[in-house]
Motif scaffolding. Structure first.
Motif, short mmCIF file in Angstrom:
data_model
loop_
_atom_site.label_atom_id
_atom_site.label_comp_id
_atom_site.label_asym_id
_atom_site.label_seq_id
_atom_site.Cartn_x
_atom_site.Cartn_y
_atom_site.Cartn_z
N ARG A 138 79.80 12.89 -66.33
CA ARG A 138 78.56 12.68 -65.60
C ARG A 138 77.38 13.39 -66.26
O ARG A 138 77.56 14.38 -66.98
N ARG A 139 76.19 12.90 -66.02
CA ARG A 139 75.00 13.59 -66.50
C ARG A 139 74.80 14.86 -65.68
O ARG A 139 74.75 14.82 -64.46
N LEU A 140 74.71 15.98 -66.36
CA LEU A 140 74.52 17.25 -65.68
C LEU A 140 73.01 17.50 -65.57
O LEU A 140 72.34 17.81 -66.55
N VAL A 141 72.50 17.34 -64.36
CA VAL A 141 71.06 17.43 -64.12
C VAL A 141 70.57 18.87 -64.26
O VAL A 141 69.45 19.11 -64.71
N GLY A 142 71.42 19.82 -63.87
CA GLY A 142 71.01 21.21 -63.98
C GLY A 142 72.07 22.15 -63.48
O GLY A 142 73.01 21.76 -62.77
N ILE A 143 71.94 23.41 -63.88
CA ILE A 143 72.75 24.51 -63.36
C ILE A 143 71.83 25.32 -62.47
O ILE A 143 70.86 25.92 -62.95
N LEU A 144 72.10 25.33 -61.18
CA LEU A 144 71.24 25.98 -60.20
C LEU A 144 71.85 27.32 -59.83
O LEU A 144 72.99 27.38 -59.36
N CYS A 145 71.09 28.38 -60.00
CA CYS A 145 71.59 29.74 -59.75
C CYS A 145 71.06 30.25 -58.43
O CYS A 145 69.84 30.37 -58.25
N THR A 146 71.96 30.60 -57.51
CA THR A 146 71.50 31.21 -56.26
C THR A 146 70.98 32.61 -56.51
O THR A 146 70.12 33.09 -55.77
N HIS A 147 71.49 33.29 -57.52
CA HIS A 147 71.00 34.59 -57.95
C HIS A 147 71.68 34.93 -59.27
O HIS A 147 72.47 34.13 -59.78
N ALA A 148 71.35 36.10 -59.83
CA ALA A 148 71.78 36.37 -61.21
C ALA A 148 72.76 37.53 -61.33
O ALA A 148 72.85 38.15 -62.40
N HIS A 149 73.52 37.83 -60.30
CA HIS A 149 74.64 38.75 -60.50
C HIS A 149 75.60 38.14 -61.50
O HIS A 149 75.79 36.91 -61.54
N ASP A 150 76.25 38.98 -62.30
CA ASP A 150 76.99 38.46 -63.45
C ASP A 150 78.14 37.53 -63.06
O ASP A 150 78.50 36.63 -63.82
N ASP A 151 78.72 37.73 -61.87
CA ASP A 151 79.81 36.84 -61.48
C ASP A 151 79.33 35.43 -61.17
O ASP A 151 80.12 34.49 -61.22
N HIS A 152 78.04 35.26 -60.88
CA HIS A 152 77.51 33.93 -60.55
C HIS A 152 76.95 33.19 -61.76
O HIS A 152 76.74 31.98 -61.68
N ILE A 153 76.71 33.89 -62.86
CA ILE A 153 76.09 33.24 -64.03
C ILE A 153 76.93 33.39 -65.29
O ILE A 153 76.53 32.90 -66.35
N GLY A 154 78.10 33.99 -65.18
CA GLY A 154 78.87 34.30 -66.38
C GLY A 154 79.30 33.11 -67.20
O GLY A 154 79.53 33.22 -68.40
N ALA A 155 79.42 31.93 -66.57
CA ALA A 155 79.86 30.73 -67.30
C ALA A 155 78.71 29.85 -67.75
O ALA A 155 78.94 28.78 -68.33
N VAL A 156 77.47 30.28 -67.49
CA VAL A 156 76.33 29.44 -67.88
C VAL A 156 76.35 29.14 -69.38
O VAL A 156 76.20 27.98 -69.79
#
Length: 209
Positions: A55-73
């Motif tokens: 699928r087309r990935l429209v975006g990666i939306l971050c609820t916040h930037a603690h490392d556990d929430h963005i580590g796979a970006v």
């Protein structure tokens, strides 16, 4: 096909203020058969990419930037071209993980992001972190709360860049104004509803955490 919500649980660690803890994170994917967004790319890029598929990935939306929430970006973006969205007030946390790779686009309160015919409204809900946001999808009767609101209470505010009165204000002034039937899909653990959590605000305030 109509838009749908898909759910992954990924596992890893969260580090801040000199401590590290094992955590399981909820990753939410909103979309249809053609396109989708990822809400919080946590821990496991391969699992997230498998769920997104072709699928087309429209975006990666971050609820916040603690490392556990963005580590796979970074791992997701290594394989797929997609912008990352983050509220600027959380750059102090983002820069600890990705000092040389800023997010693509800022989030602001009241902003709208469209995917698969669904509107996601950005609600700035500081407290757990300065730039914490939730994503409200009225057509789905759902709010993606990140770590602002959980089943049983507000997100943690005992570490750097967090504040208990601020998160209570975010919950009472913003989230509890949503319809009581709104399903709350959280950053960790089980889901709840706005109505179920509204009954307990006075208890949280009395506890002070």
């Amino acid at each position: 096909m109509a838009a749908r919500i898909e759910h992954l649980v990924t596992s890893g660690s969260f580090s801040l203020d000199g401590g590290t803890w094992d955590v399981d994170n909820n990753v939410w994917i909103v979309g249809d058969d053609d396109e989708c967004v990822v809400i919080d790319a946590a821990h496991d890029a391969d699992a997230i990419l498998a769920a997104v598929g072709d699928r087309r990935l429209v975006g990666i939306l971050c609820t916040h930037a603690h490392d556990d929430h963005i580590g796979a970006v970074a791992g997701v973006q290594a394989k797929r071209t997609a912008p990352t969205y983050l509220h600027p007030d959380d750059m102090v946390l983002w820069d600890r993980v990705y000092p040389d790779a800023p997010p693509s686009r800022p989030l602001e309160n009241g902003q709208h992001i469209q995917v698969a015919g669904i509107d996601l409204e950005v609600l700035h809900t500081p407290g757990h972190s300065p730039g914490a946001v939730c994503f409200y999808a009225p057509a789905l009767g759902t709010v993606f709360s990140g770590d602002t609101l959980f089943h049983g209470g507000p997100g943690a505010t005992g570490r750097s860049f967090s504040d208990f009165p601020t998160i209570i204000a975010s919950i009472t002034d913003t989230l509890l104004t949503l319809p009581a039937s709104t399903v709350v899909l959280t950053g960790h653990g089980e889901s709840t509803t706005i109505g179920a959590e509204a009954e307990h605000v006075d208890e949280w305030i009395a506890r002070g955490h």
